[in-house]
Write a protein that holds these residues in place. Sequence first.
Motif, mmCIF file in Angstrom:
data_model
loop_
_atom_site.group_PDB
_atom_site.id
_atom_site.type_symbol
_atom_site.label_atom_id
_atom_site.label_comp_id
_atom_site.label_asym_id
_atom_site.label_seq_id
_atom_site.Cartn_x
_atom_site.Cartn_y
_atom_site.Cartn_z
ATOM 1 N N LEU A 53 -29.361 -0.211 29.724
ATOM 2 C CA LEU A 53 -29.904 -0.524 31.043
ATOM 3 C C LEU A 53 -30.537 0.683 31.707
ATOM 4 N N LYS A 194 -14.934 -2.702 34.025
ATOM 5 C CA LYS A 194 -14.605 -3.873 34.847
ATOM 6 C C LYS A 194 -15.426 -5.095 34.434
ATOM 7 N N ARG A 195 -16.707 -4.860 34.140
ATOM 8 C CA ARG A 195 -17.555 -5.999 33.783
ATOM 9 C C ARG A 195 -17.049 -6.704 32.533
ATOM 10 N N THR B 7 -16.753 -9.062 40.909
ATOM 11 C CA THR B 7 -17.154 -7.807 40.277
ATOM 12 C C THR B 7 -18.521 -8.037 39.670
ATOM 13 N N CYS B 8 -19.494 -7.245 40.042
ATOM 14 C CA CYS B 8 -20.837 -7.414 39.499
ATOM 15 C C CYS B 8 -20.828 -7.071 38.011
ATOM 16 N N ILE B 9 -21.443 -7.922 37.204
ATOM 17 C CA ILE B 9 -21.520 -7.627 35.773
ATOM 18 C C ILE B 9 -22.934 -7.204 35.390
ATOM 19 N N GLY B 10 -23.765 -6.937 36.408
ATOM 20 C CA GLY B 10 -25.156 -6.574 36.157
ATOM 21 C C GLY B 10 -25.304 -5.322 35.324
ATOM 22 N N CYS B 11 -24.389 -4.399 35.454
ATOM 23 C CA CYS B 11 -24.412 -3.202 34.626
ATOM 24 C C CYS B 11 -22.990 -2.645 34.575
ATOM 25 N N PRO B 12 -22.743 -1.682 33.684
ATOM 26 C CA PRO B 12 -21.369 -1.229 33.495
ATOM 27 C C PRO B 12 -20.718 -0.560 34.718
ATOM 28 N N LEU B 13 -21.500 -0.285 35.767
ATOM 29 C CA LEU B 13 -20.911 0.299 36.962
ATOM 30 C C LEU B 13 -19.872 -0.643 37.552
ATOM 31 N N GLY B 14 -20.102 -1.940 37.462
ATOM 32 C CA GLY B 14 -19.131 -2.943 37.908
ATOM 33 C C GLY B 14 -18.783 -2.850 39.382
ATOM 34 N N SER B 16 -17.765 -3.627 43.144
ATOM 35 C CA SER B 16 -16.944 -4.680 43.757
ATOM 36 C C SER B 16 -17.738 -5.298 44.896
ATOM 37 N N ARG B 36 -29.795 -5.963 42.131
ATOM 38 C CA ARG B 36 -29.293 -6.875 41.098
ATOM 39 C C ARG B 36 -27.940 -7.449 41.472
#
Lengths: 420, 118
Positions: A53, A194-195, B7-14, B16, B36
């Motif tokens: 990404l 977390k994702r 938890t956003c799954i848009g990118c690995p930052l995740g 809240s 996003r």
Amino acid sequence: MKNYDLVIVGGGPAGLAAAVSARDNGIESILIIERDKELGGILNQCIHNGFGLHTFKEELTGPEYASRFAKQVFERNIEYKLNTMVMDISGDKVVTAMNREDGMFEIQAKAIILAMGCRERSRGALNIPGYRPAGIYSAGTAQRLVNMEGYMPGKKVVILGSGDIGLIMARRMTLEGAKVQVVAELMPYSGGLKRNIVQCLDDFGIPLKLSHTVIDIEGKERVEAVTIAEVGPDRKPIPGSEIRYECDTLLLSCGLLPENELSRSAGVELSPITSGPIVNDSLETNVDGVFACGNVLHVHDLVDYVSQEAAVAGKNAAKYIKEGKDSSAKAVEIFPEGGVRYTVPKYVRPTEIEDKLTVRFRVGAVYKNCYIATYYDDTLINKRKRPVMAPGEMEQVILDKSKLAEFPDLNKITIRIEEA
Amino acid sequence: METKDLTCIGCPLGCSLVVTMENNEVTSVTGNTCPRGDAYARKEVTNPTRIVTSTVRVNGGSLPMVSCKTKEDIPKGKIFEVTEALKSITLEAPVHIGDVVLSNVAGTGVDVIATKNV
Ligand SMILES: Cc1cc2nc3c(=O)[nH]c(=O)nc-3n(C[C@H](O)[C@H](O)[C@H](O)COP(=O)(O)OP(=O)(O)OC[C@H]3O[C@@H](n4cnc5c(N)ncnc54)[C@H](O)[C@@H]3O)c2cc1C
Ligand code: SF4
């Protein structure tokens, strides 16, 4: 003996990005050595999406990400040898390798980049009591079997450890028709992103039991059942909290360890915390002209950071080959404190770095609404708020060359987590 | 007024996220680091979708399996239908990245494409 300017050990994302960067910085004579039958490293078995990404602004799967870097290597006609295992590296940079066609052979390199990646912690290191029946796999082995060989290890699964590979495999095996009953994690927090907890466990109603571990495995020929129990703060099982799951498969996802047997034989000094080499700002180890990047240096969460780091190693190796190095440059040590477990690099030479230097690290526990503070000696240089920091995710601090220049007598840099 | 934690799954930052809703309409999203996250939250509470990745069999290739993904995200409730549909497929090598493995999978209007050269 053959001669190359640069030998890169490992053809995963780190090795590939390092090679491309060294070539783009003027090094013609490069050889990548890879023991597997294709380039791309661990990414070839990571068929899920979520890679790249940051680099490509697209969510790619592992094989797609790997193929983009492999393509850059092909376009530049960089030499590589597959099915070839590096057996030894000497302190004076002689690489001994072996394959079917050439047998054992030696290469004298001017510089070496270590990019061997990491391997999974083995069950032996975990001390689970009981027999050693069939049906116990590391999560990475299961991933390779399912995704590359098309073989399903079992139908009823318990997973110990909540590292990303375990989470990804919980979903993967569920989609392939298995019943994943539980993911047990020894620590009070997950080791994974977390994702992945949302997409791989929550989406499928798979329970995650934190502060739990496996205390018994039943079955002589094949796993028949696994018992888990809650652990107290001392990580000892709490009597009465046992839960028994009937299952035919136990997957272990208990973390990764940098693969550094070769580094050791070359005389490279390793960090007891990361199990990877100790490096300076150019990602050079204590052995002149031997650099390291990717998971062999420290375990990364994101492959984008692996590629970025590897490009830095490639560039610095090119500089070393062309210009040698100024051994008199002063090095300042970075001290990780208050929750910061380690930093990569550990040493910074303020006169040698480019305008900005990225220092990466991990924290030892979960921190909410805390600050990452950077000190030059006792002077606070930067304080940045982070809503959440967790051991599963890498953090970073950027050091400015111009700011460092204001401290000519600098003795130490400290990076610390501070409460609000 | 109703709030939901995601938890956003848009990118690995995740990140809240907190979604505030009124009469089933999203009134605000907070906690996201980038746009996003906002888009994800609005979709997740109304029509959750996912990219599905899997493998299908290949004959005569360098490996017995080739990895694949849905080209776009599909409704979350259709995930199992997608993986089920892929089980009956066998491709002939060579397969290239981007080749369509199965079009309009499970009636979603989305194609499944290969993610590896085999
Ligand atoms: C299961 C799993 C899931 C992941 N999920 C994500 C994700 O969702 N998003 C994301 O961004 N990142 C993810 N990652 C992280 C990313 O895949 C890794 O950070 C990256 O692959 C590391 O690259 P590397 O080149 O350092 O190591 P590797 O990919 O491990 O490559 C090392 C290479 O060196 C070779 N090698 C080792 N020793 C020798 C030797 N002696 N001689 C010759 N060759 C040798 C190996 O064969 C291998 O090909 C995941 C990792 C794993 C394991
Ligand atoms: S909000 Fe943006 S930065 Fe945060 S997890 Fe989602 S995509 Fe990533």
